[in-house]
Each structure stands twice: as C-alpha cells, then as structure tokens.
Scaffold this motif. Structure first.
Motif, PDB file in Angstrom:
ATOM      1  N   GLU A   7      32.781   1.529 -13.856  1.00  0.00           N
ATOM      2  CA  GLU A   7      32.849   2.710 -12.982  1.00  0.00           C
ATOM      3  C   GLU A   7      31.451   3.257 -12.702  1.00  0.00           C
ATOM      4  O   GLU A   7      31.139   3.646 -11.566  1.00  0.00           O
ATOM      5  CB  GLU A   7      33.733   3.782 -13.628  1.00  0.00           C
ATOM      6  CG  GLU A   7      33.987   4.964 -12.721  1.00  0.00           C
ATOM      7  CD  GLU A   7      35.026   5.927 -13.257  1.00  0.00           C
ATOM      8  OE1 GLU A   7      35.159   7.032 -12.686  1.00  0.00           O
ATOM      9  OE2 GLU A   7      35.712   5.593 -14.260  1.00  0.00           O
ATOM     10  N   HIS A  50      37.413  -7.298 -11.954  1.00  0.00           N
ATOM     11  CA  HIS A  50      38.355  -6.899 -10.898  1.00  0.00           C
ATOM     12  C   HIS A  50      39.662  -6.375 -11.479  1.00  0.00           C
ATOM     13  O   HIS A  50      40.275  -5.455 -10.912  1.00  0.00           O
ATOM     14  CB  HIS A  50      38.615  -8.081  -9.958  1.00  0.00           C
ATOM     15  CG  HIS A  50      37.472  -8.342  -9.008  1.00  0.00           C
ATOM     16  ND1 HIS A  50      37.236  -7.564  -7.905  1.00  0.00           N
ATOM     17  CD2 HIS A  50      36.497  -9.288  -9.032  1.00  0.00           C
ATOM     18  CE1 HIS A  50      36.171  -8.014  -7.260  1.00  0.00           C
ATOM     19  NE2 HIS A  50      35.699  -9.065  -7.928  1.00  0.00           N
ATOM     20  N   LYS A  51      40.097  -6.926 -12.599  1.00  0.00           N
ATOM     21  CA  LYS A  51      41.322  -6.431 -13.245  1.00  0.00           C
ATOM     22  C   LYS A  51      41.138  -4.991 -13.725  1.00  0.00           C
ATOM     23  O   LYS A  51      42.008  -4.142 -13.545  1.00  0.00           O
ATOM     24  CB  LYS A  51      41.694  -7.336 -14.422  1.00  0.00           C
ATOM     25  CG  LYS A  51      42.311  -8.665 -14.023  1.00  0.00           C
ATOM     26  CD  LYS A  51      42.612  -9.516 -15.249  1.00  0.00           C
ATOM     27  CE  LYS A  51      43.164 -10.892 -14.852  1.00  0.00           C
ATOM     28  NZ  LYS A  51      43.403 -11.755 -16.037  1.00  0.00           N
ATOM     29  N   ALA A 109      38.946  -2.809 -12.602  1.00  0.00           N
ATOM     30  CA  ALA A 109      38.804  -1.952 -11.417  1.00  0.00           C
ATOM     31  C   ALA A 109      40.153  -1.662 -10.780  1.00  0.00           C
ATOM     32  O   ALA A 109      40.440  -0.522 -10.386  1.00  0.00           O
ATOM     33  CB  ALA A 109      37.866  -2.612 -10.411  1.00  0.00           C
ATOM     34  N   SER A 110      40.989  -2.680 -10.693  1.00  0.00           N
ATOM     35  CA  SER A 110      42.316  -2.516 -10.087  1.00  0.00           C
ATOM     36  C   SER A 110      43.163  -1.549 -10.903  1.00  0.00           C
ATOM     37  O   SER A 110      43.861  -0.685 -10.349  1.00  0.00           O
ATOM     38  CB  SER A 110      43.006  -3.872  -9.981  1.00  0.00           C
ATOM     39  OG  SER A 110      44.304  -3.719  -9.466  1.00  0.00           O
ATOM     40  N   ALA A 111      43.097  -1.674 -12.211  1.00  0.00           N
ATOM     41  CA  ALA A 111      43.886  -0.804 -13.081  1.00  0.00           C
ATOM     42  C   ALA A 111      43.462   0.653 -12.958  1.00  0.00           C
ATOM     43  O   ALA A 111      44.265   1.562 -13.164  1.00  0.00           O
ATOM     44  CB  ALA A 111      43.761  -1.266 -14.525  1.00  0.00           C
ATOM     45  N   ARG A 112      42.189   0.876 -12.624  1.00  0.00           N
ATOM     46  CA  ARG A 112      41.658   2.236 -12.506  1.00  0.00           C
ATOM     47  C   ARG A 112      41.556   2.690 -11.056  1.00  0.00           C
ATOM     48  O   ARG A 112      40.954   3.723 -10.763  1.00  0.00           O
ATOM     49  CB  ARG A 112      40.271   2.316 -13.170  1.00  0.00           C
ATOM     50  CG  ARG A 112      40.331   2.088 -14.672  1.00  0.00           C
ATOM     51  CD  ARG A 112      39.017   2.445 -15.342  1.00  0.00           C
ATOM     52  NE  ARG A 112      39.185   2.553 -16.775  1.00  0.00           N
ATOM     53  CZ  ARG A 112      38.547   3.424 -17.555  1.00  0.00           C
ATOM     54  NH1 ARG A 112      37.694   4.274 -17.015  1.00  0.00           N
ATOM     55  NH2 ARG A 112      38.742   3.449 -18.848  1.00  0.00           N
ATOM     56  N   HIS A 113      42.112   1.895 -10.163  1.00  0.00           N
ATOM     57  CA  HIS A 113      42.092   2.217  -8.726  1.00  0.00           C
ATOM     58  C   HIS A 113      40.668   2.403  -8.211  1.00  0.00           C
ATOM     59  O   HIS A 113      40.365   3.315  -7.430  1.00  0.00           O
ATOM     60  CB  HIS A 113      42.928   3.464  -8.437  1.00  0.00           C
ATOM     61  CG  HIS A 113      44.342   3.370  -8.919  1.00  0.00           C
ATOM     62  ND1 HIS A 113      45.276   2.562  -8.308  1.00  0.00           N
ATOM     63  CD2 HIS A 113      44.971   3.946  -9.973  1.00  0.00           C
ATOM     64  CE1 HIS A 113      46.429   2.666  -8.950  1.00  0.00           C
ATOM     65  NE2 HIS A 113      46.266   3.497  -9.968  1.00  0.00           N
ATOM     66  N   LEU A 114      39.773   1.529  -8.668  1.00  0.00           N
ATOM     67  CA  LEU A 114      38.375   1.563  -8.247  1.00  0.00           C
ATOM     68  C   LEU A 114      38.115   0.452  -7.239  1.00  0.00           C
ATOM     69  O   LEU A 114      38.685  -0.634  -7.348  1.00  0.00           O
ATOM     70  CB  LEU A 114      37.448   1.378  -9.456  1.00  0.00           C
ATOM     71  CG  LEU A 114      37.570   2.418 -10.578  1.00  0.00           C
ATOM     72  CD1 LEU A 114      36.736   1.984 -11.773  1.00  0.00           C
ATOM     73  CD2 LEU A 114      37.143   3.794 -10.102  1.00  0.00           C
ATOM     74  N   THR A 115      37.266   0.732  -6.275  1.00  0.00           N
ATOM     75  CA  THR A 115      36.891  -0.270  -5.277  1.00  0.00           C
ATOM     76  C   THR A 115      35.485  -0.778  -5.593  1.00  0.00           C
ATOM     77  O   THR A 115      34.530  -0.002  -5.654  1.00  0.00           O
ATOM     78  CB  THR A 115      36.906   0.331  -3.860  1.00  0.00           C
ATOM     79  OG1 THR A 115      38.217   0.828  -3.589  1.00  0.00           O
ATOM     80  CG2 THR A 115      36.540  -0.723  -2.829  1.00  0.00           C
TER      81      THR A 115
END
Length: 707
Positions: free
Chosen positions: A413, A436-437, A439-445
């Motif tokens: 993050e 990427h996993k 980031a996806s779990a934390r709704h991060l781009t």
C-alpha cells in the motif's frame, strides 16, 4: 519570513476588518505582506476583499467541503499539510503573511484546537482578536482570558498580543478623517488606562506575552452592515430598494404593538420589522421618511406583499429612498435571522472595506508594529511543514527505492501511494502474483509503472558481485544462500547502483536490515560508524533524537561522530541544528565517567565542526525547557531551545524516544540510518502505512544529498 495568525475570541468581533487593517498598516510601513485564509465557507469574503483592495493574488483557501470531510474523517494532518502547501506558495517573496483563523463554532471540530494546530503547522505567532467595552472591563478580560487559556498557549511565547476591535465607550470617530496627532496620543492614553482596568481581572493581559496592540473604536458607520446586505439572510425580495446600498443598520426593532407605542423606534439607522398587514407601521415609516429621518429600512413579513393601491399611495415617500423588503418568514424568525447575521464586511461593500481598513490600521500601536516587524523570532519547523517539505523534496529527488518485503500488505500500500504521488520509483521484491492477490484483497489498484521483480529470476545475477564485494570472507555457495534473503538481495542492488536506497523492517528485525548494509554498503569515508536518528514530530516543532537504535555504548569519539551525523541529517531536512549532548548532569553539577564522556564528546564536536551550535552535558529538561535552561545554563545558546538531542547510550536514547512517543502521543519518523555510503533505512515492525511512506521519502532525500 514571519507569519501572524489572527484568532477571534468569538464570532462577530471584526476579524476580517482586523486582518485587512493590519495588512494596510504593514503596507504603510513598507512591509511586503501576503494574505491567507486556509478555510473559508462558500463566498471567499476576506480573500476577495484582499484581492480587490490590495490588487494582489492571495493564497487559495481549502475547499470547504474538503475541510468538513477531513474533520469528519480524522484527517487533520492532511488538512494541515494542504494549509502548509498553500502558505508556502504565498510566503515566497513576502516579509510577512497574515493568516485568518477560524471563529469559534461549536458544531465543528474544536476551532480552538484547529487554530492552535494551524499556528504550529505554519510556525505562526498568534494575535488574539476580541471586542471590548470600556464600561465593562471584567467581561472583556474574561473573554480574552478564556480564549488565551483555551488555546493552551500560556508560557509558549507564541502570542504576539491582543487586538481589541469594536470597542464601546470610545468617542465615535470618522473613518474618512485620518487619526490626528492629538487623537493618537489620546488613544494611547486610553489604551493604557483600559489595560490597567483589564489587569484587575487578568494576570496575562498587558504583560509582555500578551500586550494590547490596538484599541479600535466601535464605528456606527463601519461596524454595521448595509440594508442591502441582509436580503438573502431573510429570504427577502425588494418592494423598494431605494438607498439600500448606502443606508446602514444601527439597530433593529420589532413593531408589534399599536403604532402609538412604536413611534419612538422611528429613528435614524433603525430597521423596523413588522407584519405585511400592518399598514399603519408602513404609513408611519413613510411619514418619518418625509420628515427627514433616514431609517435603515422596513421589513414586512409573512403573507403577500402589500396591495398595489397601498404602495401607490406611498410612492412619493419611496422616491426619497426608503428601503422596503418583503420576506415570507414571520416577524420572530426574521428577528432571529438578523441577530445571527454576521457583521463582517460584505464582499460587495468595497467602500466600507476601504474605509474600515484605514480606520483599523490607524488604531494599531505603532511601537508594537515596528517591534514585531523588525523582530525575527526563531524559526521552527512544524510537523506539518516537515511532512510537507519531506514530500516535496522526495518528489524532486525522483529516486528508485527497493522494498525487499515486497509482498507485505502495508509495504504494498505504501509503494502504491509513493508511486501515485511521485515520491519515489518503488521496486517491490516479490512474486507478482502474490502482490496482486494482496492488492485485490485490499481493493488497491497497482499503478502500471510500479516495478515488481520476482527474486527467483534475478538472484543468480548477484552471486559473483557479492563474492567480489566480500573478497576472502564469502564463497559462491554462501553468497547464493544469503541471497535467498530479499534484504540481502536488495542491498546488493543498492551496492551496484541499480537502486538509490532501501527500506525494510516491517517484518524483519533491525539486525536483519542493517547487517547486510554494514557488510556490503559500508560506512562513508568521513565516518567510522553507522548511527540512527528519529524525527520526533512534537506539537510545536520537530526534534531529532540520536542514537536510539544502533550503538549500545559509544565512547566519546563515537558520540561526537553521532552528534555531527545527526546535525547534518537535521540540516538536510530543513532543521537548523541546536545540539544538546544529553547527560544526567548539566555543566559541572555532577561528576563521573558518564558525564566526562559527554563533556569530552562535546569538546570534540566543537573542535571538528565549529560551524555547529552545540552544548553539553545538559539534562533533558535544561535542553528542552526555556525557563530551566536559563536557570541551569544561563550562558548557553542551546539550553532551553535544543532541537537535536544526542543521548549518551542506546539504553537512554531508546527508552526516551519510546517514552516521549507513547506518553505524549508523538509521531516519530525513523529510525533513519546515517553514516552509510548509501541510504538504508529500518522500519518498526509495528509501522503504519504512513510510517513506511515517510521512511521511503526520507530515503529518497538521503539519496540525493551530497556524499
């Protein structure tokens, strides 16, 4: 460059007038000033008036919706950073910046708290603004004292004084005529006399830390709004605008009784409020106007406007300029709205603004003004300003920072934030799928330009180089094994100049982060050891603590080197160092080997770096508290105002920094390592995302500093 923050004791004390008058007074003294109102609702009142009066572009206010959002979402620090950013823009090339604070508003985050934080963030002196009544010194003193105490500024030497506006009991003066010598002398005497009266009820007012810097009389013509200004506040429409742009409201009266009992209200400057059906009040107002009484106006409330026949009958009087307004509100609601109406200058009332600006400026104490303008208070870097400068310098540095803990959620993050804001070009050492996993779990781009390097694909490239760097100490097999550790791998990338800095420690120990740096990066030529500093973001300013993380028990030579490293680090981040060598003894008050070590280290610093301001041994209170410093070390230029604290050993340093951090709820940035050839920085394993972001920024700035 000085900054003066004007804070009102309550609403409607003439804050806008005070700001503009002070700017005009400075302008008259040849001082180039700027204006900034950080938070302004809807209409840019003072900002627009300043621009029109002084033909100058002010700093932009922070959007009010953004302001409210930040207050409601605990984002005060971000709000202050924005304020610092705008302040710095307007401060360039100015001798002084006048900042308008927030009036008290119970429905918001405490305005006093926010004003105080703003003063600290902008390193501003505070000028309290209050109204006054010569016949009621106790009430005036209580109001000023309440503001002074609510701001929690007693004893901090941050207050420049109190400006008394709209002072009742002084003779009415024309705003058109400049203050004469006689009236000026009379005003000085009246100010001194009233100050003595206030001192019977306050221990602060009139003292050196809270002088009365001006006594501005209440002006009937300038302290009140025009009739035209109230239209929107009461949801009104014009029946007859007349001279509404010129007439001013001195008093407001509700006419609800028989007309015989209301005639005494028909006086110059009176605004009459009545019901639309009260034709007798309308006719009486018209008659008073025909007799030459310049009423401020008449408000007819509820129901429809008066019948056309009635208005036609009144037409000759309407031609004389009587303003008449219709409002759908009932009379009580109308009166309430008028009582709540701000007396500040309307952005459309430029003539009043010009007059009151000159009027206020002529009542500000000239001696205080000259003293304040010439006096240069000691520059202190506030936490908000430190964070702002940190970000700006990092953006300019454009450095590539490797993050060995590339699949750690907080690190990911932080890397996204740094990449998005341009603080650094981040390199995550991790498997891309794992990043990427998370980031996806934390709704991060994840930004497209954020580098993610799989360690498995590059480790083999560094085996030979690592063996060469540690010639005679490491075989290829050992190098290959150690490179399984991403911290070692990242350190090799740094050693070979593939990146500019390294940040680790979110999941690794300090030893895991630092050991590879000692082995592969090594110390800079000028130094024999590596040490660390923490930037302690205290409410008033930023302190530098060293060494609190690396060296357990440095000798005098090493302690002197830590002090020099810490001073240079402070300078690199905009802090002019005043170094206190901390001990359990101040001066010659104590004896022992520990005291002797600190004394010797202080002597070595003075010999090696005569450009540095240093003193020791000093106890912590003698170094940090002005009154204690003057008592224990009266001849010291550091005592009581130190900002770089060098602790005699790791036990003292680490304990002190954690005690201050936790007990006083102080944000600490670091530890930042110093003395290495290239920047490597360690994180606390409890680091927050913001901590990691600022450490990355620190590292980027270190990377651009002269070697």
């Amino acid at each position: 460059m000085n900054t003066l923050l004007l804070i009102p004791s309550k609403e409607s004390v003439g804050l806008t007038s005070a700001c503009l008058g002070l700017i005009y007074a400075l302008d008259c003294n040849g001082v180039k000033s700027g204006f900034f109102k950080p938070f302004e609702k809807e209409k840019q009142q003072t900002t627009d008036l300043y621009e029109k009066l002084f033909q100058d572009t002010p700093a932009l206010s922070i959007d009010y919706e953004k302001f409210l959002y930040a207050l409601n979402h605990d984002q005060i620090d971000e709000l202050l950073e924005d304020a610092v950013s705008q302040h710095r823009k307007i401060a360039a090339g100015r001798d002084i910046v006048i900042v308008e604070g927030l009036p008290p508003a119970p429905h918001l985050y405490s305005s006093y708290d926010l004003n105080l934080q703003l003063a600290k963030a902008l390193d501003a002196k505070i000028l309290l603004v209050s109204d006054a009544d010569l016949q009621a010194p106790e009430a005036t003193a209580v109001s000023i004292d309440a503001s002074y105490k609510a701001l929690d500024i007693t004893g901090r030497n941050r207050v420049a004084g109190v400006l008394l506006m709209r002072t009742k009991g002084l003779p009415e003066q024309s705003a058109q005529i400049p203050v004469t010598l006689d009236s000026s002398l009379r005003l000085v005497q009246e100010t001194k006399h009233f100050t003595r009266a206030l001192q019977q009820y306050s221990q602060h007012i009139g003292q050196a830390h809270l002088p009365v810097v001006g006594l501005v009389p209440f002006s009937n013509t300038l302290s009140v709004p025009r009739t035209a200004d109230i239209l929107d506040a009461i949801e009104g429409t014009w029946i007859n605008e007349g001279e509404a742009q010129q007439r001013r409201i001195l008093h407001t009266s509700l006419a609800s009784s028989d007309v015989a009992y209301e005639l005494n209200k028909l006086t110059a400057g009176e605004l009459i409020v009545s019901s639309t059906e009260r034709h007798d009040i309308l006719l009486a107002s018209c008659l008073a106007t025909q007799q030459g009484t310049p009423l401020a106006g008449l408000i007819l409330s509820e129901r429809e406007q008066p019948q056309a026949a009635v208005l036609e009958f009144c037409e000759p009087t309407l031609q004389l300029g009587l303003p008449i307004i219709h409002t759908p509100l009932n009379p009580i609601e109308t009166i309430q709205r008028l009582h709540q109406f701000s007396l500040e200058i309307s952005i459309h009332d430029i003539e009043r603004a010009k007059q009151i600006t000159r009027f206020v400026s002529s009542h500000i104490d000239e001696e205080w003004l000259a003293h304040y303008v010439k006096k240069s208070h000691q520059v202190r870097l506030s936490p908000a300003a430190f964070r702002y400068e940190l970000v700006q310098q990092a953006i300019q540095a454009k450095k590539r920072i490797v993050l060995p803990e590339g699949d750690e959620p907080r690190t990911i993050e932080a890397a996204i934030i740094c990449q998005t804001r341009g603080l650094a070009q981040c390199v995550l050492l991790a498997k891309p799928d794992d990043v990427h996993k998370v980031a996806s779990a934390r709704h991060l781009t994840i930004p497209a330009d954020l580098e993610i390097i799989d360690p498995e694909f590059i480790r083999h490239q560094y085996v030979d180089q690592m063996v060469a760097l540690r010639r005679g100490k490491l075989a290829a097999a050992q190098a290959k094994e150690q490179l399984q550790d991403t911290v070692v791998l990242g350190t090799m990338m740094l050693a070979l100049d593939e990146v500019d800095g390294l940040v680790s420690g979110a999941v690794h120990t300090t030893a895991n982060t630092v050991r590879p740096a000692f082995q592969l990066i090594k110390t800079a030529p000028a130094y024999s050891l590596v040490s660390s500093v923490f930037f302690m973001l205290l409410p008033d300013e930023v302190f530098v603590y060293g060494d609190c993380a690396i060296n357990p028990n440095p000798n005098a030579e090493q302690l002197a080197e830590i002090a020099i490293q810490s001073a240079d680090s402070a300078k690199a981040f905009g802090i002019e160092p005043r170094i206190a060598m901390i001990s359990y003894s101040t001066g010659a008050s104590g004896m022992g080997t520990d005291v002797e070590k600190v004394l010797q280290a202080t002597t070595l610093v003075k010999e090696r770096r005569p450009d540095l301001l240093v003193d020791g041994p000093l106890q912590y209170d003698a170094a940090s508290v002005e009154s204690v410093g003057k008592s224990k070390a009266p001849d010291s230029k550091v005592a009581g105002q130190a900002n770089v604290y060098i602790f005699p050993d790791l036990n003292t340093g680490n304990t002190t920094y954690k005690a201050v951090q936790r007990s006083a709820n102080v944000v600490s940035v670091g530890p930042m390592l110093q003395g290495l050839n290239k920047p490597v920085n360690d994180l606390s394993r409890g680091a927050l995302v913001d901590d990691i972001v600022f450490t990355i920024a620190l590292t980027a700035i270190q990377a651009q500093a002269p070697k």
